[in-house]
Motif scaffolding. Structure first.
Motif, short mmCIF file in Angstrom:
data_model
loop_
_atom_site.label_atom_id
_atom_site.label_comp_id
_atom_site.label_asym_id
_atom_site.label_seq_id
_atom_site.Cartn_x
_atom_site.Cartn_y
_atom_site.Cartn_z
N SER A 133 0.85 -1.19 0.00
CA SER A 133 0.00 0.00 0.00
C SER A 133 0.88 1.23 0.00
O SER A 133 1.98 1.23 0.57
N VAL A 134 0.38 2.29 -0.60
CA VAL A 134 1.09 3.56 -0.51
C VAL A 134 1.28 3.97 0.95
O VAL A 134 2.29 4.60 1.30
N ASN A 135 0.36 3.57 1.83
CA ASN A 135 0.48 3.96 3.23
C ASN A 135 1.55 3.18 3.97
O ASN A 135 1.96 3.57 5.06
N GLY A 136 2.01 2.06 3.38
CA GLY A 136 3.16 1.37 3.93
C GLY A 136 4.47 2.05 3.58
O GLY A 136 5.50 1.80 4.18
N LEU A 137 4.41 2.93 2.58
CA LEU A 137 5.59 3.68 2.15
C LEU A 137 5.60 5.08 2.75
O LEU A 137 6.65 5.57 3.19
N SER A 138 4.46 5.72 2.77
CA SER A 138 4.40 7.12 3.21
C SER A 138 3.88 7.29 4.63
O SER A 138 4.05 8.34 5.23
N GLY A 139 3.24 6.24 5.19
CA GLY A 139 2.59 6.37 6.48
C GLY A 139 1.22 7.02 6.33
O GLY A 139 0.91 7.65 5.32
N GLN A 140 0.40 6.84 7.36
CA GLN A 140 -0.94 7.46 7.37
C GLN A 140 -1.42 7.53 8.81
O GLN A 140 -1.43 6.51 9.52
N ALA A 147 -0.13 0.37 8.37
CA ALA A 147 1.10 0.81 7.73
C ALA A 147 2.27 -0.10 8.11
O ALA A 147 3.14 -0.39 7.29
N ALA A 148 2.29 -0.55 9.37
CA ALA A 148 3.36 -1.45 9.81
C ALA A 148 3.34 -2.75 9.03
O ALA A 148 4.38 -3.28 8.63
N THR A 149 2.13 -3.29 8.79
CA THR A 149 2.06 -4.55 8.05
C THR A 149 2.49 -4.36 6.61
O THR A 149 3.19 -5.21 6.04
N LYS A 150 2.08 -3.26 5.99
CA LYS A 150 2.40 -3.07 4.58
C LYS A 150 3.88 -2.73 4.39
O LYS A 150 4.49 -3.14 3.39
N ALA A 151 4.48 -2.02 5.32
CA ALA A 151 5.92 -1.81 5.28
C ALA A 151 6.66 -3.12 5.54
O ALA A 151 7.67 -3.42 4.89
N GLY A 152 6.14 -3.92 6.47
CA GLY A 152 6.76 -5.20 6.77
C GLY A 152 6.75 -6.14 5.59
O GLY A 152 7.70 -6.93 5.39
#
Length: 239
Positions: A133-140, A147-152
């Motif tokens: 998700s974009v929110n895993g890259l930029s945060g939200q 966001a933690a899961t998508k960055a992970g």
């Protein structure tokens, strides 16, 4: 004909991905965890079989993959699309909201990859796409769990790409921006107006636009694309 399995595949981006894979010549199955009537309707409309289990349950994932393979053949393409949100500001977020999102979004990816990676290694072929998700890259704000899961997923995917490369197994991430799905429909209109103001394209993505990226990454001809994050976000976040 290669067999593809899409988790969370009876609606939204997952459904669009499953239909795009079918159109590209794959034998396709989808997984669902809730709303069986939606899954039944999807199967009736597309002919794509739907199998119910919770990706957060490791044993259920092993059994579910076995059912899919008994019906269609070995899973060679895996799209980990299943995901949930339980949004709250961190100071109000419960431990249950935190754990539930991690168990489905990140734990589900582990469970499904673990259930299929052995066969891919044995056959010396595999394509895995994990839906970021974009929110895993930029945060939200309000999505520390999501966001933690998508960055992970990005770190998970890079490590898995290194492990599978010598056996012609690729692992990549597709990171959608805000997309016209039921999940985004739940965003209040005033919040959505603020979001769209940050998207250079000035609109939401369509689910089929995200699916197009998945189909590209899982193709046999994409064997040299490995460990990347493909951002499809209308220019909302570039890094």
């Amino acid at each position: 004909m290669r067999v593809a399995l899409v988790t969370g595949g009876s609606s939204g981006i997952g459904a669009a991905t499953a239909e795009a894979l079918l159109a590209a010549g794959y034998r396709v199955a989808v997984n669902f965890a809730s709303h069986p009537e939606v899954a039944q309707s999807f199967t009736a409309r597309t002919g794509i079989p739907a199998f119910g289990w919770n990706v957060a349950d490791e044993v259920a994932c092993q059994a579910g993959v076995a059912r899919v393979e008994a019906a269609l053949g070995p899973v060679e393409v895996l799209v980990n699309n299943a995901g949930i949100t339980r949004d709250a500001m961190l100071h109000r977020m419960s431990a249950e909201q935190w754990r539930e999102v991690l168990d489905v979004n990140l734990g589900g990816c582990f469970n499904m990859c673990r259930a299929t990676i052995g066969g891919m290694r044995d056959r010396r072929f595999g394509r895995i796409v994990n839906m970021g998700s974009v929110n895993g890259l930029s945060g939200q704000a309000g999505q520390t769990n999501y966001a933690a899961t998508k960055a992970g997923l990005i770190g998970f995917t890079k490590a898995l790409a290194l492990e599978g490369a010598s056996r012609n197994i690729t692992a990549n991430v597709v990171a959608p921006g805000y997309t016209d799905t039921a999940m985004v429909d739940a965003v209040p209109p005033e919040a959505m107006a603020r979001i769209l103001a940050t998207v250079p394209a000035g609109r939401l993505a369509t689910a089929s636009e995200i699916a197009r990226g998945v189909v590209f990454l899982v193709a046999d001809e994409s064997a040299f694309i490995n460990g990347i994050t493909l951002s499809i976000n209308g220019g909302k976040y570039m890094a």
